[in-house]
Each structure stands twice: as structure tokens, then as C-alpha cells.
Design an enzyme around this catalytic site. Structure first.
Site, PDB file in Angstrom:
ATOM      1  N   GLU A  49      -7.251  -0.392 -17.895  1.00 56.25           N
ATOM      2  CA  GLU A  49      -6.467   0.667 -17.563  1.00 56.25           C
ATOM      3  C   GLU A  49      -5.420   1.064 -18.687  1.00 56.25           C
ATOM      4  O   GLU A  49      -4.344   0.210 -18.768  1.00 56.25           O
ATOM      5  CB  GLU A  49      -5.574   0.417 -16.336  1.00 56.25           C
ATOM      6  CG  GLU A  49      -5.002   1.447 -15.723  1.00 56.25           C
ATOM      7  CD  GLU A  49      -4.146   1.121 -14.448  1.00 56.25           C
ATOM      8  OE1 GLU A  49      -3.041   1.165 -14.595  1.00 56.25           O
ATOM      9  OE2 GLU A  49      -4.937   0.417 -13.642  1.00 56.25           O
ATOM     10  N   ASP A  60       6.516   2.134 -11.455  1.00 55.78           N
ATOM     11  CA  ASP A  60       6.521   0.877 -12.377  1.00 55.78           C
ATOM     12  C   ASP A  60       7.852  -0.012 -12.274  1.00 55.78           C
ATOM     13  O   ASP A  60       8.804   0.801 -12.298  1.00 55.78           O
ATOM     14  CB  ASP A  60       6.457   1.362 -13.857  1.00 55.78           C
ATOM     15  CG  ASP A  60       5.086   2.212 -14.215  1.00 55.78           C
ATOM     16  OD1 ASP A  60       4.144   1.993 -13.473  1.00 55.78           O
ATOM     17  OD2 ASP A  60       5.026   2.995 -15.148  1.00 55.78           O
TER      18      ASP A  60
END
Length: 268
Positions: A49, A60
Site C-alpha cells: 500500500e 494518520d
């Protein structure tokens, strides 16, 4: 290229889960990120990924944010990410892209789908794009044969869950807990329940579980109830905290192999 659905099917036929390893494009340099991703694939990650670095991430945690900031400060941009995908896919690795929506909108949705497919990626994960607002992306991904991955979470209502699954192709990303990315000391207890809810709606769609996995034992635990185990922060930390490039690459290979062993020995 093998589609992500075929990759999940192959892992399922082998009686195991699929391992997805994540790394930001261009971290700490373009060439180093390519080397890291190839090392992860060689050590046992089934899918790489590639994360497109973005200045304003919403999902994140601190590790991925720091790595992405390093890449952006070095000048990495969207076209560099496509070049990295092309280089990694050329080795035979299965590659998907994870990106926030703003860079794609700026690039041009149809043009990006075209160039992403040409680079060799087979799918794209869009954490901040919901199906209700994704008509342009759905049309472009259909046009260029790119698998679509939307996210669901423990807070998703039954109606939202069903609607999101209808628009996924390849797999759905199940966030195992509420919050940002980052390895945890133990797997979220909400994850098995969320996977069960997904399978009650669509037993055929593969389910990848992310957020919190950082060890082989945790990978084995998640592999016991999910089709895929998604690992990012723990792998990135191998490079981020290493004193030099060679040490970082070795740590990356070691952890990738440990995680790969975990998904191949699920705890059911």
C-alpha cells in the site's frame, strides 16, 4: 496484473489472511521508498500500500505523519508517487494506493485514474472520500478497471455499512478502532464484531482490518477473523527510527517476515 480480489482469493484458498504493508511514497527519498517497498514484498507482504504524502491527513497517526512530512520536505509530489508505483509494480508486487482526495481532485479525477492504472496499481483506498460524494471517482475507476476501497468503522450504522459495501470493489477497509493510525499493545475488541457485521451484509467481499497491528502475534490474531491484515506505522517506524538506511532496510525485512508468518498461522 492480478486484481486485489484475486490476491485475496489466493490467500483464502491457502487458508490464511493476506498481508498489506504500507509505506509513504518518497520516504525518506524516492529511491529509498522503492527499496523499502520491494524489501517488504520480498519478505512476505502480499500487497504494498503506497501512501501519497499529504500535508493535512485526517486519519494518520504521528509516525505516518512524520514520514510523510519528510517526503514532502524532500519535494515528493503526485507524479513521483506514480513513478514509485510503476517501479514497485514492475517487480511483480501487487500495489494499491492510499490517498486523501484533495490531490486527486487537483490532478484531475479521470486523468489520475488513467495514470494510476498505467503505472500498474490495481486499487485505491480513499479514507476521506465517502461513496455519497464519489460519483466521479466511481465512474473513473470503472473506466480504468481500478478497485475501490472505502472505509467503515465501529461507529458505522447498518445503513451506512450496507451502502459503503455496495460501492467497494476488491475489499473494504475496516478500521479496527476509533482514532488515528498507530501500533497498539493489543488488538481492538471492536474489530471482530465489525467484521461480523460486514460479512452479514456481504459474505463475498474481502475485509481488510487496519489500525493498531504491529507484531506477528497481533497479525495472527487479526488473521483469525479477517481476510486481510493492514500494517503501516510499525513498518514505517523500522525506517524512521533506524540510525542508517541499511539498518532500516534490515529491520523492515525482519518485521515484514514476522508479520507474514503471523497471517500464515491465524489464531482461530
Amino acid at each position: 496484473m492480478t486484481s486485489i480480489a484475486e490476491a485475496f482469493g489466493k490467500a483464502r484458498a491457502e487458508g490464511r489472511a493476506l498481508l498489506v504493508g504500507c509505506m509513504p511514497a518518497g520516504f525518506p527519498t524516492v529511491d529509498d521508498s522503492i527499496a523499502s517497498m520491494v524489501a517488504m514484498a520480498e519478505a512476505g507482504c502480499d500487497v504494498i500500500e503506497v501512501e501519497l504524502p499529504y500535508s493535512d491527513p485526517v486519519m494518520d497517526g504521528p509516525v505516518i505523519q512524520k514520514a510523510s512530512d519528510i517526503a514532502l520536505a524532500a519535494g515528493v509530489r503526485t507524479r513521483d508517487t506514480l513513478r514509485i508505483i510503476e517501479a514497485v509494480a514492475a517487480t511483480g508486487a501487487q500495489v494499491v494506493l492510499m490517498t486523501y482526495w484533495n490531490p486527486i481532485e487537483k490532478y484531475g479525477v479521470d486523468a489520475f485514474a488513467r495514470d494510476l492504472a498505467a503505472a500498474g496499481a490495481t486499487g485505491m483506498i480513499t479514507p476521506d472520500l465517502i461513496p455519497d460524494e464519489a460519483a466521479e471517482w466511481i465512474a473513473a475507476s470503472d473506466r480504468y478497471g481500478i478497485d475501490r476501497t472505502f472505509l467503515v468503522s465501529p461507529s458505522s450504522t447498518d445503513a451506512r455499512l450496507a451502502m459503503t459495501l455496495r460501492h467497494c470493489r476488491g475489499f473494504v477497509y475496516a478500521t479496527a478502532l476509533m482514532g488515528v493510525t498507530g501500533a497498539r499493545s493489543q488488538v481492538s475488541q471492536q474489530a471482530p464484531e465489525l467484521v461480523a457485521r460486514i460479512r452479514a451484509v456481504d459474505p463475498e467481499l474481502a475485509v481488510g482490518v487496519g489500525l493498531g497491528v504491529g507484531t506477528g502475534a497481533q497479525a495472527a490474531e487479526v488473521a483469525g477473523f479477517a481476510d486481510g491484515v493492514i500494517v503501516g506505522s510499525a513498518l514505517i517506524r523500522c525506517v524512521l527510527e533506524a540510525p542508517d538506511t541499511a539498518t532500516g532496510q534490515q529491520r523492515l525485512r525482519t518485521l515484514s517476515a514476522e508479520l507474514a508468518q503471523g497471517v500464515r498461522n491465524p489464531r482461530r
